[in-house]
Scaffold this motif. Structure first.
Motif, PDB file in Angstrom:
ATOM      1  N   LYS A 161       0.832  -1.193   0.000  1.00 42.66           N
ATOM      2  CA  LYS A 161       0.000   0.000   0.000  1.00 42.66           C
ATOM      3  C   LYS A 161       0.876   1.256   0.000  1.00 42.66           C
ATOM      4  O   LYS A 161       1.862   1.341   0.721  1.00 42.66           O
ATOM      5  CB  LYS A 161      -0.914   0.016   1.226  1.00 42.66           C
ATOM      6  N   SER A 162       0.472   2.237  -0.826  1.00 43.57           N
ATOM      7  CA  SER A 162       1.222   3.489  -0.893  1.00 43.57           C
ATOM      8  C   SER A 162       0.738   4.494   0.142  1.00 43.57           C
ATOM      9  O   SER A 162       1.434   5.454   0.459  1.00 43.57           O
ATOM     10  CB  SER A 162       1.089   4.105  -2.290  1.00 43.57           C
ATOM     11  N   ALA A 163      -0.475   4.259   0.669  1.00 49.87           N
ATOM     12  CA  ALA A 163      -1.037   5.174   1.665  1.00 49.87           C
ATOM     13  C   ALA A 163      -2.024   4.423   2.539  1.00 49.87           C
ATOM     14  O   ALA A 163      -2.656   3.453   2.107  1.00 49.87           O
ATOM     15  CB  ALA A 163      -1.722   6.355   0.991  1.00 49.87           C
ATOM     16  N   ARG A 164      -2.144   4.875   3.769  1.00 54.52           N
ATOM     17  CA  ARG A 164      -3.089   4.278   4.714  1.00 54.52           C
ATOM     18  C   ARG A 164      -3.867   5.422   5.368  1.00 54.52           C
ATOM     19  O   ARG A 164      -3.284   6.274   6.040  1.00 54.52           O
ATOM     20  CB  ARG A 164      -2.338   3.463   5.767  1.00 54.52           C
ATOM     21  N   ILE A 165      -5.177   5.451   5.139  1.00 61.94           N
ATOM     22  CA  ILE A 165      -5.997   6.582   5.562  1.00 61.94           C
ATOM     23  C   ILE A 165      -7.069   6.129   6.547  1.00 61.94           C
ATOM     24  O   ILE A 165      -7.782   5.149   6.295  1.00 61.94           O
ATOM     25  CB  ILE A 165      -6.664   7.250   4.343  1.00 61.94           C
ATOM     26  N   LEU A 166      -7.183   6.854   7.641  1.00 61.00           N
ATOM     27  CA  LEU A 166      -8.261   6.634   8.606  1.00 61.00           C
ATOM     28  C   LEU A 166      -9.385   7.610   8.295  1.00 61.00           C
ATOM     29  O   LEU A 166      -9.150   8.813   8.175  1.00 61.00           O
ATOM     30  CB  LEU A 166      -7.753   6.855  10.032  1.00 61.00           C
ATOM     31  N   VAL A 167     -10.604   7.089   8.149  1.00 63.56           N
ATOM     32  CA  VAL A 167     -11.765   7.921   7.839  1.00 63.56           C
ATOM     33  C   VAL A 167     -12.795   7.794   8.956  1.00 63.56           C
ATOM     34  O   VAL A 167     -13.249   6.689   9.264  1.00 63.56           O
ATOM     35  CB  VAL A 167     -12.407   7.517   6.497  1.00 63.56           C
ATOM     36  N   THR A 168     -13.159   8.921   9.565  1.00 65.91           N
ATOM     37  CA  THR A 168     -14.293   8.927  10.491  1.00 65.91           C
ATOM     38  C   THR A 168     -15.534   9.350   9.712  1.00 65.91           C
ATOM     39  O   THR A 168     -15.442  10.125   8.762  1.00 65.91           O
ATOM     40  CB  THR A 168     -14.066   9.901  11.659  1.00 65.91           C
ATOM     41  N   GLY A 169     -16.692   8.825  10.103  1.00 65.97           N
ATOM     42  CA  GLY A 169     -17.915   9.140   9.370  1.00 65.97           C
ATOM     43  C   GLY A 169     -18.029   8.369   8.074  1.00 65.97           C
ATOM     44  O   GLY A 169     -18.573   8.855   7.077  1.00 65.97           O
ATOM     45  N   GLY A 170     -17.534   7.146   8.073  1.00 64.62           N
ATOM     46  CA  GLY A 170     -17.527   6.332   6.860  1.00 64.62           C
ATOM     47  C   GLY A 170     -18.891   5.882   6.387  1.00 64.62           C
ATOM     48  O   GLY A 170     -19.033   5.416   5.264  1.00 64.62           O
ATOM     49  N   SER A 171     -19.928   6.038   7.218  1.00 64.12           N
ATOM     50  CA  SER A 171     -21.274   5.640   6.804  1.00 64.12           C
ATOM     51  C   SER A 171     -22.016   6.767   6.099  1.00 64.12           C
ATOM     52  O   SER A 171     -23.112   6.566   5.568  1.00 64.12           O
ATOM     53  CB  SER A 171     -22.087   5.176   8.020  1.00 64.12           C
ATOM     54  N   GLY A 172     -21.435   7.967   6.075  1.00 66.98           N
ATOM     55  CA  GLY A 172     -22.072   9.102   5.414  1.00 66.98           C
ATOM     56  C   GLY A 172     -21.836   9.095   3.914  1.00 66.98           C
ATOM     57  O   GLY A 172     -21.154   8.220   3.366  1.00 66.98           O
ATOM     58  N   GLN A 173     -22.390  10.099   3.228  1.00 66.51           N
ATOM     59  CA  GLN A 173     -22.285  10.150   1.766  1.00 66.51           C
ATOM     60  C   GLN A 173     -20.827  10.239   1.307  1.00 66.51           C
ATOM     61  O   GLN A 173     -20.401   9.476   0.433  1.00 66.51           O
ATOM     62  CB  GLN A 173     -23.054  11.370   1.230  1.00 66.51           C
ATOM     63  N   VAL A 174     -20.061  11.161   1.882  1.00 67.26           N
ATOM     64  CA  VAL A 174     -18.687  11.350   1.431  1.00 67.26           C
ATOM     65  C   VAL A 174     -17.774  10.254   1.959  1.00 67.26           C
ATOM     66  O   VAL A 174     -16.970   9.690   1.223  1.00 67.26           O
ATOM     67  CB  VAL A 174     -18.159  12.736   1.841  1.00 67.26           C
ATOM     68  N   GLY A 175     -17.907   9.927   3.253  1.00 64.82           N
ATOM     69  CA  GLY A 175     -17.079   8.875   3.830  1.00 64.82           C
ATOM     70  C   GLY A 175     -17.252   7.553   3.116  1.00 64.82           C
ATOM     71  O   GLY A 175     -16.279   6.847   2.819  1.00 64.82           O
ATOM     72  N   SER A 204     -21.374  16.486  -6.110  1.00 61.97           N
ATOM     73  CA  SER A 204     -21.389  15.030  -5.975  1.00 61.97           C
ATOM     74  C   SER A 204     -20.498  14.569  -4.828  1.00 61.97           C
ATOM     75  O   SER A 204     -19.326  14.960  -4.744  1.00 61.97           O
ATOM     76  CB  SER A 204     -20.907  14.393  -7.278  1.00 61.97           C
ATOM     77  N   ALA A 205     -21.031  13.721  -3.956  1.00 59.00           N
ATOM     78  CA  ALA A 205     -20.231  13.151  -2.865  1.00 59.00           C
ATOM     79  C   ALA A 205     -19.047  12.366  -3.416  1.00 59.00           C
ATOM     80  O   ALA A 205     -17.966  12.363  -2.814  1.00 59.00           O
ATOM     81  CB  ALA A 205     -21.102  12.248  -1.992  1.00 59.00           C
ATOM     82  N   GLU A 206     -19.223  11.720  -4.554  1.00 58.64           N
ATOM     83  CA  GLU A 206     -18.121  10.965  -5.152  1.00 58.64           C
ATOM     84  C   GLU A 206     -17.008  11.907  -5.638  1.00 58.64           C
ATOM     85  O   GLU A 206     -15.830  11.587  -5.521  1.00 58.64           O
ATOM     86  CB  GLU A 206     -18.632  10.088  -6.294  1.00 58.64           C
ATOM     87  N   ASP A 207     -17.394  13.065  -6.166  1.00 57.70           N
ATOM     88  CA  ASP A 207     -16.380  14.028  -6.604  1.00 57.70           C
ATOM     89  C   ASP A 207     -15.622  14.601  -5.401  1.00 57.70           C
ATOM     90  O   ASP A 207     -14.408  14.831  -5.473  1.00 57.70           O
ATOM     91  CB  ASP A 207     -17.031  15.152  -7.408  1.00 57.70           C
ATOM     92  N   ILE A 208     -16.342  14.837  -4.295  1.00 56.84           N
ATOM     93  CA  ILE A 208     -15.669  15.281  -3.064  1.00 56.84           C
ATOM     94  C   ILE A 208     -14.696  14.209  -2.599  1.00 56.84           C
ATOM     95  O   ILE A 208     -13.555  14.500  -2.217  1.00 56.84           O
ATOM     96  CB  ILE A 208     -16.693  15.579  -1.953  1.00 56.84           C
ATOM     97  N   ALA A 209     -15.132  12.950  -2.637  1.00 55.19           N
ATOM     98  CA  ALA A 209     -14.282  11.844  -2.202  1.00 55.19           C
ATOM     99  C   ALA A 209     -13.001  11.771  -3.028  1.00 55.19           C
ATOM    100  O   ALA A 209     -11.909  11.562  -2.488  1.00 55.19           O
ATOM    101  CB  ALA A 209     -15.052  10.525  -2.289  1.00 55.19           C
ATOM    102  N   GLN A 210     -13.128  11.955  -4.341  1.00 54.13           N
ATOM    103  CA  GLN A 210     -11.941  11.926  -5.203  1.00 54.13           C
ATOM    104  C   GLN A 210     -10.999  13.079  -4.860  1.00 54.13           C
ATOM    105  O   GLN A 210      -9.767  12.914  -4.857  1.00 54.13           O
ATOM    106  CB  GLN A 210     -12.357  12.013  -6.678  1.00 54.13           C
ATOM    107  N   ALA A 211     -11.563  14.242  -4.544  1.00 54.88           N
ATOM    108  CA  ALA A 211     -10.739  15.383  -4.156  1.00 54.88           C
ATOM    109  C   ALA A 211     -10.025  15.101  -2.837  1.00 54.88           C
ATOM    110  O   ALA A 211      -8.828  15.395  -2.686  1.00 54.88           O
ATOM    111  CB  ALA A 211     -11.597  16.643  -4.041  1.00 54.88           C
TER     112      ALA A 211
END
Length: 296
Positions: free
Chosen positions: A5-19, A190-197
């Motif tokens: 893996k090149s990166a390891r990211i912790l995400v809080t709020g993973g059940s929401g639209q962006v998470g 778009s939540a997906e566009d935010i996620a990509q950003a």
């Protein structure tokens, strides 16, 4: 090694639209860990410290938020706990661990009285509890961890969760005529566009640039125009197209005031990170297509 893996990211709020979109869209080279509410108590500073210290994270992304804009007016303590105190604890924990934090915020930190598009340097002036608590979260992150990216967005829509596009499609299948506010302006995003950003920022560099940024899809619309766009796209799929009457904000009173202008400028994130958003119309068409395909 191919599986490294090149990166390891912790995400809080993973059940929401962006998470949720971050979890779905992360490339195979990026490990995303998104603990559920039953696994991580956001209101426990100890729990936040423990999870931040548990791995060598590339970045921590805080998507968790109290988003009930109207409910927040009578649920002040809970809104401030989730939107300000939890980010404060998370930002402090990430600073101590030497990890950058990316914190999602909102157009509601502005009062909406300014004409044109808001830049990151424009003065904040929230007009409700939700906006005030989110602005408190921004201040907490800004002061607790210098290595931060605060990412403000607005009018989030997607094929998941609760949002305006899904509500319109549901109501449009039930009623021949709808009334939609036409004097509030923003940038449907778009939540997906935010996620990509977010993924682009999180994996770009541990050395920044840091600071406050805006990300929304390009263009602008009123809620009425957004509704018309949703139904125009749905009609392509043979769905009924209700008539949409334009009404004023005063015709649709809510417990919390809404900013009349939520348009955000994305010049800064384009300059610093090379992230250029697509038009909101294309994003909304993709969401409508996805929802109708899912129902079929």
């Amino acid at each position: 090694m191919s599986g490294e893996k090149s990166a390891r990211i912790l995400v809080t709020g993973g059940s929401g639209q962006v998470g949720g979109a971050i979890v779905r869209l992360a490339p195979p080279s990026v490990e995303v860990v998104a603990p559920g509410r039953d696994e991580l108590d956001l209101l426990s500073p100890t729990a936040l410290v423990e999870i931040v210290q548990s791995r060598a994270w590339t970045a921590v992304v805080n998507c968790a938020a109290y988003t009930g804009v109207d409910k927040a007016e009578s649920d002040v303590v809970a809104a401030w706990q989730v939107n300000a105190l939890a980010p404060a604890a998370l930002a402090e924990a990430t600073r101590k661990a030497g990890i950058p934090i990316i914190h999602l915020s909102t157009d509601y930190v502005f009062d909406g009285s300014q004409p044109g598009f808001y830049s990151e340097s424009d003065p904040v002036a929230p007009i409700g509890i939700y906006g005030a608590s989110k602005e408190g979260g921004e201040q907490a992150v800004r002061t607790a961890n210098p290595r931060h990216v605060i990412l403000r967005t607005a009018w989030v829509v997607s094929a998941t969760g609760h949002n305006f596009v899904k509500t319109m499609l549901r109501l449009g299948s039930e009623r021949p005529e709808l009334r939609v506010v036409a004097d509030q302006w923003g940038c449907p995003t778009s939540a997906e566009d935010i996620a990509q950003a977010v993924l682009a920022v999180a994996t770009s560099s541990k050395d920044g640039p840091f600071g406050t940024y805006h990300f929304v899809n390009s263009g602008e619309a009123s809620w009425h125009e957004l509704a018309e766009a949703v139904f125009a796209r749905a009609a392509h799929h043979g769905r009924p197209r209700p008539s949409v009457a334009a009404i004023a904000t005063s015709d649709y009173p809510t417990p919390a005031a809404r900013p009349a202008n939520s348009r955000l400028s994305t010049t800064k994130i384009a300059h610093d990170y090379g992230i250029v958003a697509r038009p909101w119309q294309a994003a909304v068409e993709d969401i409508v297509d996805s929802l109708i395909a899912e129902r079929n």
